[in-house]
Design an enzyme around this catalytic site. Structure first.
Site, PDB file in Angstrom:
ATOM      1  N   ARG A  33       2.901   4.808   6.336  1.00  8.16           N
ATOM      2  CA  ARG A  33       3.406   4.140   7.502  1.00  8.16           C
ATOM      3  C   ARG A  33       3.779   2.623   7.249  1.00  8.16           C
ATOM      4  NH1 ARG A  33      -2.471   5.053  10.347  1.00  8.16           N
ATOM      5  NH2 ARG A  33      -2.699   4.828   8.151  1.00  8.16           N
ATOM      6  N   CYS A  85      -6.354  -0.234   6.885  1.00 13.73           N
ATOM      7  CA  CYS A  85      -5.931   0.527   5.701  1.00 13.73           C
ATOM      8  C   CYS A  85      -7.063   1.523   5.269  1.00 13.73           C
ATOM      9  CB  CYS A  85      -5.835  -0.603   4.537  1.00 13.73           C
ATOM     10  SG  CYS A  85      -5.399   0.055   3.009  1.00 13.73           S
ATOM     11  N   CYS A 125       0.841  -1.275   0.153  1.00  7.18           N
ATOM     12  CA  CYS A 125      -0.092  -0.177   0.121  1.00  7.18           C
ATOM     13  C   CYS A 125       0.984   1.383   0.058  1.00  7.18           C
ATOM     14  CB  CYS A 125      -1.020   0.044   1.209  1.00  7.18           C
ATOM     15  SG  CYS A 125      -2.147   1.435   1.254  1.00  7.18           S
ATOM     16  N   HIS A 172      -1.976  -3.796   5.186  1.00  5.53           N
ATOM     17  CA  HIS A 172      -1.896  -3.453   6.355  1.00  5.53           C
ATOM     18  C   HIS A 172      -3.071  -3.356   7.207  1.00  5.53           C
ATOM     19  CE1 HIS A 172      -2.652   0.709   5.990  1.00  5.53           C
ATOM     20  NE2 HIS A 172      -2.345   0.610   4.774  1.00  5.53           N
ATOM     21  N   ASP A 230       0.309   3.630   2.079  1.00  9.20           N
ATOM     22  CA  ASP A 230       0.275   4.465   3.033  1.00  9.20           C
ATOM     23  C   ASP A 230       1.689   4.636   3.475  1.00  9.20           C
ATOM     24  OD1 ASP A 230       0.190   4.637   5.947  1.00  9.20           O
ATOM     25  OD2 ASP A 230      -1.890   3.972   5.680  1.00  9.20           O
TER      26      ASP A 230
END
Ligand code: CO
Length: 216
Positions: free
Chosen positions: A46, A101, A42, A98, A44
């Site tokens: 993080r 999400c 992803c 994750h 993202d």
């Protein structure tokens, strides 16, 4: 607040640090890359691919998009996949989702967000296929997290269904596809145990009589 200037300073310090440990590091890497892994994750911030598996530049070939979706008509993802499998000859493809999400959470809602709704439709499809299980989960966060897992499992299948991966197996190439999920709250990866290392696990409808198999 982050500024571009600070990024350049960070970069200078980082490159010096790496060079101190291994003076030839960048010179060696600049000649060629030979990663064993393709990571599909992803976007993202993080879930930074190299950091979470503690790998250096050169060790991980990476494709990231919102909610780690693999679509056979996405030229971007398919080009990465083809290059990784056919040129770099990676031995492992890791689809990494994750928990929590935002893309998956958005797909579960009925709010219109714009262009991205078309992308998130792929995750709504995963929900529909697993609707009975999803409806059985009362807690909203649990529902998101389970759909995050089911999405990874679906995307592992999508990787395996591509002509790129099926052709690699038909050629006898050593290639394994894994589904894993990352916990934002503890920084740990969990194996979803959906590893596929050959065409036997593919649903019949996706099986292809590829030129390599026809010849045998
Ligand atoms: Co995400």
């Amino acid at each position: 607040m982050g500024t571009l200037k600070s990024l350049f300073e960070n970069n200078r310090r980082w490159s010096e640090r790496v060079s101190q440990r291994d003076p030839d590091f960048f010179a060696k890497l600049s000649r060629q890359q030979a990663p064993d892994f393709l990571w599909i994750g992803c976007s993202d911030s993080r879930v930074p691919a190299n950091e979470v598996v503690d790998l250096m530049p050169g060790e991980l070939f990476v494709h990231r998009n919102v909610a780690n979706v693999v679509v056979h008509s996405d030229m971007n993802c398919m080009s990465v996949l083809q290059f990784a499998v056919e040129q770099l000859q990676v031995e492992h493809i890791i689809v990494c989702g994750h928990y929590g999400c935002g893309g998956v959470r958005a797909a579960l809602s009925d709010r219109e967000l714009g262009l991205i709704d078309n992308w998130l439709r792929h995750i709504k499809d995963v929900y529909r296929v697993n609707e009975r299980e999803m409806r059985g989960i009362a807690d909203a966060d649990e529902r998101v997290n389970r759909l995050c897992e089911l999405n990874v499992i679906a995307q592992v299948r999508n990787v395996c269904h591509t002509t790129i991966v099926q052709n690699a197996w038909a050629r006898g190439q050593n290639l394994t596809v894994h589904g894993v999920i990352y916990g934002l709250s503890d920084g740990r990866l969990k194996d979803l145990d959906v590893t596929v290392d050959g065409p036997a696990a593919i649903d019949d409808i996706y099986h292809m009589q590829l030129p390599e198999t026809v010849r045998n």
